[in-house]
Design a protein around this motif. Structure first.
Motif, PDB file in Angstrom:
ATOM      1  N   GLY A 183       0.698  -0.680   0.229  1.00 17.05           N
ATOM      2  CA  GLY A 183      -0.166   0.689  -0.054  1.00 17.05           C
ATOM      3  C   GLY A 183       0.746   1.002  -0.533  1.00 17.05           C
ATOM      4  O   GLY A 183       1.137   1.858   1.217  1.00 17.05           O
ATOM      5  N   LEU A 184       1.714   1.110  -0.922  1.00 15.56           N
ATOM      6  CA  LEU A 184       3.092   3.036  -0.982  1.00 15.56           C
ATOM      7  C   LEU A 184       2.443   3.889  -1.606  1.00 15.56           C
ATOM      8  O   LEU A 184       3.308   4.413  -1.577  1.00 15.56           O
ATOM      9  N   VAL A 185       1.410   3.487  -2.427  1.00  9.10           N
ATOM     10  CA  VAL A 185       0.378   4.700  -3.063  1.00  9.10           C
ATOM     11  C   VAL A 185       0.595   6.443  -1.694  1.00  9.10           C
ATOM     12  O   VAL A 185      -0.220   5.759  -0.844  1.00  9.10           O
ATOM     13  N   GLY A 186       1.024   7.199  -2.739  1.00 11.52           N
ATOM     14  CA  GLY A 186       1.349   8.439  -2.169  1.00 11.52           C
ATOM     15  C   GLY A 186       2.603   8.588  -0.900  1.00 11.52           C
ATOM     16  O   GLY A 186       2.992   8.985  -0.270  1.00 11.52           O
ATOM     17  N   TYR A 187       3.615   7.081  -1.382  1.00 11.96           N
ATOM     18  CA  TYR A 187       4.409   7.949  -0.168  1.00 11.96           C
ATOM     19  C   TYR A 187       5.622   8.737  -1.040  1.00 11.96           C
ATOM     20  O   TYR A 187       5.668   8.673  -2.736  1.00 11.96           O
ATOM     21  N   ARG A 188       7.094   9.072  -0.421  1.00  8.53           N
ATOM     22  CA  ARG A 188       7.350  10.003  -0.443  1.00  8.53           C
ATOM     23  C   ARG A 188       8.766   9.056  -1.043  1.00  8.53           C
ATOM     24  O   ARG A 188       8.793   8.231  -0.385  1.00  8.53           O
ATOM     25  N   VAL A 189       9.143   9.092  -2.331  1.00 11.90           N
ATOM     26  CA  VAL A 189      10.151   8.087  -3.077  1.00 11.90           C
ATOM     27  C   VAL A 189      11.338   8.823  -2.600  1.00 11.90           C
ATOM     28  O   VAL A 189      12.128   9.962  -3.967  1.00 11.90           O
ATOM     29  N   GLU A 190      12.331   9.269  -2.342  1.00 12.27           N
ATOM     30  CA  GLU A 190      14.099   9.315  -1.401  1.00 12.27           C
ATOM     31  C   GLU A 190      14.727   8.592  -2.905  1.00 12.27           C
ATOM     32  O   GLU A 190      14.555   7.075  -2.836  1.00 12.27           O
ATOM     33  N   ALA A 191      15.583   8.959  -3.457  1.00 12.88           N
ATOM     34  CA  ALA A 191      17.020   7.936  -4.208  1.00 12.88           C
ATOM     35  C   ALA A 191      18.187   8.111  -3.300  1.00 12.88           C
ATOM     36  O   ALA A 191      17.716   8.759  -2.535  1.00 12.88           O
ATOM     37  N   THR A 192      19.222   7.599  -3.829  1.00 11.24           N
ATOM     38  CA  THR A 192      20.086   7.561  -2.360  1.00 11.24           C
ATOM     39  C   THR A 192      20.775   8.975  -2.734  1.00 11.24           C
ATOM     40  O   THR A 192      21.901   8.874  -1.818  1.00 11.24           O
ATOM     41  N   ASP A 193      20.622   9.851  -3.362  1.00  9.61           N
ATOM     42  CA  ASP A 193      20.752  11.226  -3.179  1.00  9.61           C
ATOM     43  C   ASP A 193      19.677  12.582  -3.644  1.00  9.61           C
ATOM     44  O   ASP A 193      20.177  13.031  -4.013  1.00  9.61           O
ATOM     45  N   VAL A 207      12.922  11.800  -5.482  1.00 11.75           N
ATOM     46  CA  VAL A 207      12.990  12.309  -6.588  1.00 11.75           C
ATOM     47  C   VAL A 207      10.937  12.386  -6.739  1.00 11.75           C
ATOM     48  O   VAL A 207      10.957  12.316  -7.729  1.00 11.75           O
ATOM     49  N   GLY A 208      10.127  12.120  -6.052  1.00 10.63           N
ATOM     50  CA  GLY A 208       9.016  11.990  -6.451  1.00 10.63           C
ATOM     51  C   GLY A 208       8.354  11.568  -5.020  1.00 10.63           C
ATOM     52  O   GLY A 208       8.122  10.757  -3.861  1.00 10.63           O
ATOM     53  N   LYS A 209       6.798  10.749  -5.725  1.00  7.86           N
ATOM     54  CA  LYS A 209       6.229  10.222  -5.043  1.00  7.86           C
ATOM     55  C   LYS A 209       5.668   9.268  -5.955  1.00  7.86           C
ATOM     56  O   LYS A 209       5.260   8.591  -6.546  1.00  7.86           O
ATOM     57  N   VAL A 210       4.906   7.968  -4.818  1.00 12.20           N
ATOM     58  CA  VAL A 210       4.780   6.196  -5.566  1.00 12.20           C
ATOM     59  C   VAL A 210       3.706   7.300  -6.708  1.00 12.20           C
ATOM     60  O   VAL A 210       2.331   7.375  -5.927  1.00 12.20           O
ATOM     61  N   ASP A 211       2.785   6.936  -7.054  1.00  6.30           N
ATOM     62  CA  ASP A 211       1.911   7.036  -7.864  1.00  6.30           C
ATOM     63  C   ASP A 211       0.501   6.385  -7.947  1.00  6.30           C
ATOM     64  O   ASP A 211       0.717   4.890  -8.171  1.00  6.30           O
ATOM     65  N   ARG A 212      -1.130   6.716  -8.304  1.00  4.08           N
ATOM     66  CA  ARG A 212      -1.582   5.426  -8.268  1.00  4.08           C
ATOM     67  C   ARG A 212      -1.788   4.888  -9.148  1.00  4.08           C
ATOM     68  O   ARG A 212      -2.383   3.980  -9.152  1.00  4.08           O
ATOM     69  N   HIS A 213      -1.285   5.009 -10.158  1.00  2.00           N
ATOM     70  CA  HIS A 213      -0.726   4.168 -12.018  1.00  2.00           C
ATOM     71  C   HIS A 213       0.140   2.779 -11.254  1.00  2.00           C
ATOM     72  O   HIS A 213       0.224   2.114 -12.221  1.00  2.00           O
ATOM     73  N   THR A 214       0.899   2.980  -9.964  1.00  2.00           N
ATOM     74  CA  THR A 214       1.288   2.015  -9.949  1.00  2.00           C
ATOM     75  C   THR A 214       0.223   0.361  -9.785  1.00  2.00           C
ATOM     76  O   THR A 214       0.890  -0.617 -10.153  1.00  2.00           O
ATOM     77  N   ALA A 215      -0.863   0.775  -9.681  1.00  2.00           N
ATOM     78  CA  ALA A 215      -2.465  -0.545  -9.675  1.00  2.00           C
ATOM     79  C   ALA A 215      -2.294  -0.856 -11.222  1.00  2.00           C
ATOM     80  O   ALA A 215      -2.811  -1.930 -10.962  1.00  2.00           O
ATOM     81  N   GLY A 216      -1.816  -0.386 -11.206  1.00  2.00           N
ATOM     82  CA  GLY A 216      -1.858  -0.677 -13.233  1.00  2.00           C
ATOM     83  C   GLY A 216      -1.009  -0.982 -13.630  1.00  2.00           C
ATOM     84  O   GLY A 216      -0.947  -1.879 -14.891  1.00  2.00           O
ATOM     85  N   VAL A 217       0.269  -1.217 -12.908  1.00  2.00           N
ATOM     86  CA  VAL A 217       0.824  -1.896 -13.602  1.00  2.00           C
ATOM     87  C   VAL A 217       1.468  -3.537 -12.756  1.00  2.00           C
ATOM     88  O   VAL A 217       1.285  -3.766 -11.895  1.00  2.00           O
ATOM     89  N   ASP A 218       2.261  -5.012 -13.257  1.00  2.20           N
ATOM     90  CA  ASP A 218       2.575  -5.653 -12.432  1.00  2.20           C
ATOM     91  C   ASP A 218       4.014  -4.868 -11.524  1.00  2.20           C
ATOM     92  O   ASP A 218       3.705  -4.215 -10.916  1.00  2.20           O
ATOM     93  N   GLU A 219       3.420  -6.352 -10.754  1.00  2.96           N
ATOM     94  CA  GLU A 219       3.616  -6.429  -9.376  1.00  2.96           C
ATOM     95  C   GLU A 219       5.522  -6.251  -8.957  1.00  2.96           C
ATOM     96  O   GLU A 219       5.665  -5.691  -8.307  1.00  2.96           O
ATOM     97  N   ARG A 234       6.917   2.689   7.292  1.00  2.66           N
ATOM     98  CA  ARG A 234       5.501   3.446   7.337  1.00  2.66           C
ATOM     99  C   ARG A 234       5.049   4.602   8.063  1.00  2.66           C
ATOM    100  O   ARG A 234       4.047   5.543   7.842  1.00  2.66           O
ATOM    101  N   ALA A 235       5.973   4.990   9.222  1.00  2.00           N
ATOM    102  CA  ALA A 235       5.672   5.927   9.685  1.00  2.00           C
ATOM    103  C   ALA A 235       5.837   7.722   8.742  1.00  2.00           C
ATOM    104  O   ALA A 235       5.236   8.321   9.366  1.00  2.00           O
ATOM    105  N   ALA A 236       6.323   7.828   8.326  1.00  2.00           N
ATOM    106  CA  ALA A 236       6.952   8.693   7.604  1.00  2.00           C
ATOM    107  C   ALA A 236       6.602   8.603   6.352  1.00  2.00           C
ATOM    108  O   ALA A 236       6.795   9.876   5.627  1.00  2.00           O
ATOM    109  N   HIS A 237       5.943   7.840   5.434  1.00  2.00           N
ATOM    110  CA  HIS A 237       5.405   7.190   4.283  1.00  2.00           C
ATOM    111  C   HIS A 237       6.367   7.938   3.528  1.00  2.00           C
ATOM    112  O   HIS A 237       5.744   8.515   2.565  1.00  2.00           O
ATOM    113  N   THR A 238       8.017   7.081   3.566  1.00  2.00           N
ATOM    114  CA  THR A 238       8.838   7.168   2.750  1.00  2.00           C
ATOM    115  C   THR A 238       9.371   5.668   1.631  1.00  2.00           C
ATOM    116  O   THR A 238       9.152   4.840   2.897  1.00  2.00           O
TER     117      THR A 238
END
Length: 98
Positions: free
Chosen positions: A15-25, A28-40, A68-72
């Motif tokens: 259930g990561l949709v909406g979580y912040r996404v951090e690269a190593t540096d 970079v963005g957030k997990v998009d709702r379209h994740t539900a439309g692609v393969d696992e 999960r607490a930081a939604h990241t």
């Protein structure tokens, strides 16, 4: 019930949709709702204006940590690697590279 399970599995079973996404540096963005439309095996990251204001598919195997607490979500890729993934994805889609 099976539809609900499928949706959960597609959302990386976490259930990561909406979580912040951090690269190593950095961010970079957030997990998009379209994740539900692609393969696992992938998550869709909305990069905002960072990479041409678009969405990039990243392999779930790149997820190195979830808070999960930081939604990241942290991925084991740099911004340059994510940018290259977008370019490779685009080139493959338009048949201009590979």
């Amino acid at each position: 019930m099976s539809q609900e399970q499928s949706a959960d599995e597609t959302d990386v079973a976490l259930g990561l949709v909406g979580y912040r996404v951090e690269a190593t540096d950095g961010h970079v963005g957030k997990v998009d709702r379209h994740t539900a439309g692609v393969d696992e095996r992938h998550i869709v990251v909305d990069t905002g204006l960072w990479v041409f204001g678009t969405e990039v598919m990243l392999p779930v195997s790149a997820v190195s940590r979830v808070d999960r607490a930081a939604h990241t979500v942290w991925v084991s890729m740099s911004k340059a690697e994510i940018d290259q993934a977008y370019r490779d994805e685009t080139a493959g889609y338009y048949g201009t590279g590979g």
